[in-house]
Design an enzyme around this catalytic site. Structure first.
Site, PDB file in Angstrom:
ATOM      1  CD  GLN A  23      -1.183  -0.411   3.697  1.00  0.00           C
ATOM      2  OE1 GLN A  23      -1.241   0.367   4.645  1.00  0.00           O
ATOM      3  NE2 GLN A  23      -1.936  -1.509   3.617  1.00  0.00           N
TER       4      GLN A  23
ATOM      5  CG  HIS B 109       4.054   1.336   3.590  1.00  0.00           C
ATOM      6  ND1 HIS B 109       3.608   2.476   2.950  1.00  0.00           N
ATOM      7  CD2 HIS B 109       3.081   1.024   4.482  1.00  0.00           C
ATOM      8  CE1 HIS B 109       2.439   2.841   3.446  1.00  0.00           C
ATOM      9  NE2 HIS B 109       2.090   1.967   4.369  1.00  0.00           N
TER      10      HIS B 109
ATOM     11  CD  GLU C 259       1.949   4.446   7.928  1.00  0.00           C
ATOM     12  OE1 GLU C 259       0.753   4.754   8.096  1.00  0.00           O
ATOM     13  OE2 GLU C 259       2.310   3.354   7.448  1.00  0.00           O
TER      14      GLU C 259
ATOM     15  CG  HIS D  73      -0.423   5.834   3.725  1.00  0.00           C
ATOM     16  ND1 HIS D  73      -1.568   5.078   3.726  1.00  0.00           N
ATOM     17  CD2 HIS D  73       0.448   5.216   4.565  1.00  0.00           C
ATOM     18  CE1 HIS D  73      -1.409   4.042   4.540  1.00  0.00           C
ATOM     19  NE2 HIS D  73      -0.194   4.100   5.048  1.00  0.00           N
TER      20      HIS D  73
ATOM     21  NE  ARG E 254      -6.506  -3.459   0.697  1.00  0.00           N
ATOM     22  CZ  ARG E 254      -7.795  -3.204   0.928  1.00  0.00           C
ATOM     23  NH1 ARG E 254      -8.678  -3.308  -0.045  1.00  0.00           N
ATOM     24  NH2 ARG E 254      -8.194  -2.848   2.130  1.00  0.00           N
TER      25      ARG E 254
END
Length: 320
Positions: free
Chosen positions: A97, A174, A116, A99, A194
């Site tokens: 996936q 990642h 993150e 972001h 995804r």
């Protein structure tokens, strides 16, 4: 001083396990438990306040009802509460996936982007994760590797151990591998694209949705930076240790371990999120004592004051 203890919201994604129930004594309403959203004011899963005058209130409602001052002056520019902290139990590997960053996420998802940080809490032997690409590739090559089921061959596969750290910058492809327990500190966003899911199907018996076009839009197709290292050295001080795990444009995470007592100052610049990784002890503030143990989570609003941590405790402190 106001200190808020939190009970998490739980997620039962198909790749989850039982470690949060069996090892962290989480009173979950689902089984398996893939994620516990420990400190969350997000609409997709809010933590709940335990004890104090706000007992039983959703943390999201608490945040919405109070002045933005409790976030701290560093969050003055933020449209929404800026941080989400969760535990992740990957019995099976997560999907590949990526972001989006703030600009893309606000335009397409109407929320912040998702940068993150991962702290590896537990790692089974030979466990690994994917972190960025091995070598540069074009968008056309990227799309082709997804479509012919070879994308994993082109990703940076990193074998990990307990204590390893990774800052996953928005745009970094990642995936968390099987056998890992992760503490994740992130922007308060649930925007995930995804890329590849190993052909798995959801509860409805259908393949889970992929978001290939958006993933191609936002993915960084050049190799990422360092693997597994904290940003700062482990420093031994009088009665405790501290180590800056990550200091980035969105938050700073510092790991502490105390086996006697440790006193910390809170300021009006930022709230503090405390994530207890191990041990047991207590947080003392004013004339009250809050017992703490492995797996607990605490929110301390921005203010001028001090608190004391005592016992045998290891925790991550998150500030802006």
């Amino acid at each position: 001083m106001e200190v808020i203890q939190l009970r998490p919201a739980f997620k039962d994604y198909l790749w989850g396990g039982r470690r949060l129930i069996d090892e962290y004594d989480k009173k979950a309403d689902c089984d398996p438990v893939a994620e516990s959203w420990e400190l969350s004011a997000h609409k997709d899963g809010s933590s709940t306040i335990v004890g104090c005058a706000y007992d039983g209130m959703l943390f999201k409602d608490y945040i919405d009802q109070h002045a933005k001052d409790l976030w701290g002056t560093k969050a003055a520019k933020d449209a929404t509460f800026p941080i989400l902290i969760k535990f992740i139990d990957a019995k099976q590997p997560l999907s590949i996936q990526v972001h989006p960053d703030d600009t893309y996420a606000w335009e397409h998802e109407h929320e912040p982007g998702k940068n993150e940080f991962w702290y590896v809490m537990e790692a089974d032997p030979d466990s690994f994760l994917y972190y960025g690409v091995k070598e540069p590739m074009t968008k056309e090559e990227y799309r082709a590797h997804i479509q012919d089921d070879t994308i994993c061959d082109y990703l940076n596969k990193v074998h990990v151990k307990k204590g390893d750290c990774f800052f996953i910058q928005a745009g970094t492809i990642h995936a968390i591998g099987a056998g890992l327990m992760i503490a994740e500190i992130q922007q308060s966003s649930n925007s995930t694209y995804r890329v590849y899911d190993f052909g798995r199907v959801g509860k409805d018996g259908k393949p889970r949705q992929l978001h290939i076009d958006k993933a191609v839009d936002v993915s960084n197709l050049t190799p990422s930076g360092k693997n597994g290292e904290a940003d700062g050295p482990l420093i031994q001080k009088n009665g405790y240790t501290e180590q800056v795990l990550t200091k980035n444009n969105y938050f700073t995470c510092t790991k502490y371990h105390v086996d006697t007592t440790y006193t910390e100052t809170v300021t009006k610049m930022s709230f503090q999120g405390l994530t207890i990784l191990d041990g047991q002890g207590a947080l003392s503030y004013d004339d009250q004592v809050l017992p703490l143990r492995k797996g607990d989570s605490v929110f301390i609003p921005a203010q001028d004051g001090k608190y004391e941590m005592s016992g045998n405790l290891t925790w991550i402190q998150t500030v802006l």
